[in-house]
Scaffold this motif. Structure first.
Motif, PDB file in Angstrom:
ATOM      1  N   ARG A 144      -7.363  -7.722  -6.076  1.00 45.47           N
ATOM      2  CA  ARG A 144      -6.457  -8.606  -5.571  1.00 45.47           C
ATOM      3  C   ARG A 144      -6.194  -8.281  -4.089  1.00 45.47           C
ATOM      4  O   ARG A 144      -6.190  -7.221  -3.796  1.00 45.47           O
ATOM      5  N   THR A 145      -5.681  -9.318  -3.662  1.00 45.90           N
ATOM      6  CA  THR A 145      -5.044  -9.254  -1.998  1.00 45.90           C
ATOM      7  C   THR A 145      -3.842  -8.603  -2.131  1.00 45.90           C
ATOM      8  O   THR A 145      -3.055  -8.822  -3.174  1.00 45.90           O
ATOM      9  N   PRO A 146      -3.364  -8.155  -0.873  1.00 42.32           N
ATOM     10  CA  PRO A 146      -2.048  -7.719  -0.776  1.00 42.32           C
ATOM     11  C   PRO A 146      -1.013  -9.053  -1.171  1.00 42.32           C
ATOM     12  O   PRO A 146       0.141  -8.638  -1.787  1.00 42.32           O
ATOM     13  N   ASP A 165      -2.992   4.728   4.111  1.00 38.02           N
ATOM     14  CA  ASP A 165      -4.015   4.518   3.305  1.00 38.02           C
ATOM     15  C   ASP A 165      -3.833   3.044   2.902  1.00 38.02           C
ATOM     16  O   ASP A 165      -3.358   2.813   1.908  1.00 38.02           O
ATOM     17  N   ALA A 166      -4.555   2.260   3.615  1.00 38.76           N
ATOM     18  CA  ALA A 166      -4.107   0.824   3.607  1.00 38.76           C
ATOM     19  C   ALA A 166      -4.819   0.312   2.319  1.00 38.76           C
ATOM     20  O   ALA A 166      -4.501  -0.969   1.857  1.00 38.76           O
ATOM     21  N   TYR A 215       0.626  -1.252  -0.124  1.00 34.50           N
ATOM     22  CA  TYR A 215       0.055  -0.086  -0.044  1.00 34.50           C
ATOM     23  C   TYR A 215       0.769   1.340  -0.031  1.00 34.50           C
ATOM     24  O   TYR A 215       0.307   2.339  -0.055  1.00 34.50           O
ATOM     25  N   THR A 216       2.170   1.184   0.137  1.00 37.90           N
ATOM     26  CA  THR A 216       2.986   2.350  -0.071  1.00 37.90           C
ATOM     27  C   THR A 216       4.180   2.097  -1.087  1.00 37.90           C
ATOM     28  O   THR A 216       4.857   3.016  -1.392  1.00 37.90           O
ATOM     29  N   ASP A 256      -9.403  -6.263   2.557  1.00 39.39           N
ATOM     30  CA  ASP A 256     -10.549  -6.287   1.787  1.00 39.39           C
ATOM     31  C   ASP A 256     -10.426  -4.973   0.846  1.00 39.39           C
ATOM     32  O   ASP A 256     -11.189  -5.074  -0.152  1.00 39.39           O
ATOM     33  N   SER A 257      -9.967  -3.954   1.482  1.00 34.41           N
ATOM     34  CA  SER A 257      -9.858  -2.790   0.779  1.00 34.41           C
ATOM     35  C   SER A 257      -9.137  -2.963  -0.706  1.00 34.41           C
ATOM     36  O   SER A 257      -9.230  -2.470  -1.864  1.00 34.41           O
TER      37      SER A 257
END
Length: 455
Positions: free
Chosen positions: A237-239, A452-453, A196-197, A229-230
């Motif tokens: 897609r998931t992380p 901001d995840a 996310y970063t 979820d975000s």
């Protein structure tokens, strides 16, 4: 000299102790009235105390009433963040990052990083930690602290995409320059912060650099379910899926936390071509109200899980012993199964699995011939651990890090009978304390990054 001792006297013999031994099948047993023989920084043999009595040695430690076991490994932390211990409590993670930690970290100087790392090293030595995996900034100064302390560490200079290519280049330069320092006690990793970063292009570039230079990667991912979820909502897609898409699951990778790992991530992790390991730090998850790392599901697909504390700003301590106890308890609760994650399993996570997760599985994690002599001596005579019906249960559920009396790394004694031999805690803490007002000032309105995840 001829015969059995043709190589001359051993460097160190730790004798009269109970020794935690790993079997070939991964099981754990305890050998009573035994000894550990150390030569050239490595374990030469684990033998009976009677046999050791006749073995010449330059130094002997009488360890009667104590247990010798592999030193604990902190698989994911931010050592200099001890300077922020307790500065932001009882707040959601978004507020913790955006209003407290990242504004304060914009005040960091190299000197503050080194002082924090030195204090962290002292704390870990006293808690029986002999190696740690660190993910932070100004990592040359953390490496200097590791050299001074005598500990073993895998170090990665963290970076965000907001820093541009310079952040990634700095991380690579550090990894290439400092890997192998301190007589091999320092290993290095590339350290992108998180999906996310760090954007997809930077993650892909990191995977290419890891392959080109044979470097592992240390990254936060799926830290909590909200991130997963975000990411699914915004990107489909998931992380963990982002790491897979970037090629990072096909290089050696240490993934911090993973409490947001979901069922669809398991095939990606299982099929990954690299050495994949997860670090779990349960105390911080409890504080933030998160789920826990799904260790049982990861175990079912052969992914090792090591123990960690994260930074002291969220965990408050760097006590891996506490992490071991909490891991066993939280896993029983999460799985609703008192038979899952037994005391022996917890000890395995704390030793051999943690070594594998940090890429040190061939060097440490077990007291066996040829492994580096990273070991601790634990007092088994206190009233809170007696009687010893079950040594494993006593270690995991009764003993505490304060029961660690002696810490040895590469055959060198760093703490003897609770006395630190390489670091002066009072001097370090006093110098750090004098600088804290400037560090914790948030009036400038800056922050090093925005949390901001879902990005």
């Amino acid at each position: 000299m001829t015969g059995e001792y043709a190589n001359g006297p051993a460097d160190l013999v730790v004798e009269g102790c109970t020794v935690l031994v790993h079997d070939q099948d991964g099981g754990i047993r305890f050998e009573e009235d035994s000894a550990v023989v150390v030569r050239d920084g490595a374990v030469e043999a684990v033998i009976s105390a009677r046999a050791a009595a006749g073995r010449p040695a330059r130094e002997r430690i009488d360890a009667r009433g104590r247990l010798a076991m592999p030193g604990l490994i902190n698989c994911h932390t931010h050592a200099p963040m001890v300077a922020l211990r307790g500065v932001a409590e009882d707040v959601p993670v978004e507020e913790w990052f955006n209003d407290w930690i990242w504004p304060i970290e914009s005040n960091l100087t190299d000197d503050l990083v080194e002082l924090g790392a030195l204090l962290a090293c002292a704390e870990m030595i006293r808690a029986g930690v002999t190696a740690f995996a660190d993910h932070y900034f100004a990592m040359d100064r953390v490496a200097d602290a590791v050299v001074r302390s005598g500990l073993r560490a895998n170090l990665g200079w963290a970076y965000f995409s907001s820093q541009g290519p310079e952040g990634r280049e700095r991380s690579l330069d550090f990894a290439l320059r400092r890997g192998g320092d301190a007589g091999g006690r320092i290993t290095t990793s590339l350290a992108p912060h998180a999906p996310y970063t760090v954007d997809d292009a930077d993650l892909e570039a990191t995977a290419e650099l890891a392959r080109e230079h044979a470097l592992p990667v240390h990254v936060h991912a799926a830290e909590n379910r909200a991130q997963t979820d975000s990411s699914l909502e915004r990107h489909g897609r998931t992380p963990i899926g982002a790491l897979h898409r970037a090629g990072l699951l096909d290089v050696d990778i240490l993934i911090a936390h993973g409490t947001g790992i979901v069922e669809q991530d398991l095939p990606l992790l299982q099929q990954g071509g690299g050495r994949i390991g997860i670090a779990t730090a349960p105390k911080g998850y409890l504080k933030f109200g998160w789920d826990t790392t799904p260790i049982r599901a990861l175990h079912s697909i052969g992914i090792p899980v090591g123990l960690a504390t994260d930074g002291a700003a969220s965990n408050n301590t760097l006590d891996v012993w506490e992490s071991m106890t909490l891991t066993a308890l939280v896993q029983k609760s999460a799985e609703r199964d008192p038979r899952w994650l037994t005391a022996r399993q917890a000890l395995d996570h704390a030793t051999s699995q943690s070594a594998r997760v940090t890429g040190l599985g061939e060097q440490v994690g077990a007291l066996a011939p040829g492994r580096r002599a990273d070991l601790i001596l634990v007092d088994l005579t206190g009233p809170h651990v007696r009687p010893l019906h079950d040594v494993a249960a006593a270690l995991v559920f009764s003993a505490r890090s304060a029961d660690v009396l002696t810490t040895i790394v590469d055959g060198r004694v760093l703490m003897r009978d609770r006395k630190l031999l390489t670091l002066d805690v009072d001097a370090i803490a006093d110098e750090l304390g004098a600088r804290l007002p400037d560090l914790i000032d948030r009036g400038h309105g800056r922050r090093i990054q925005e949390y901001d995840a879902g990005r």
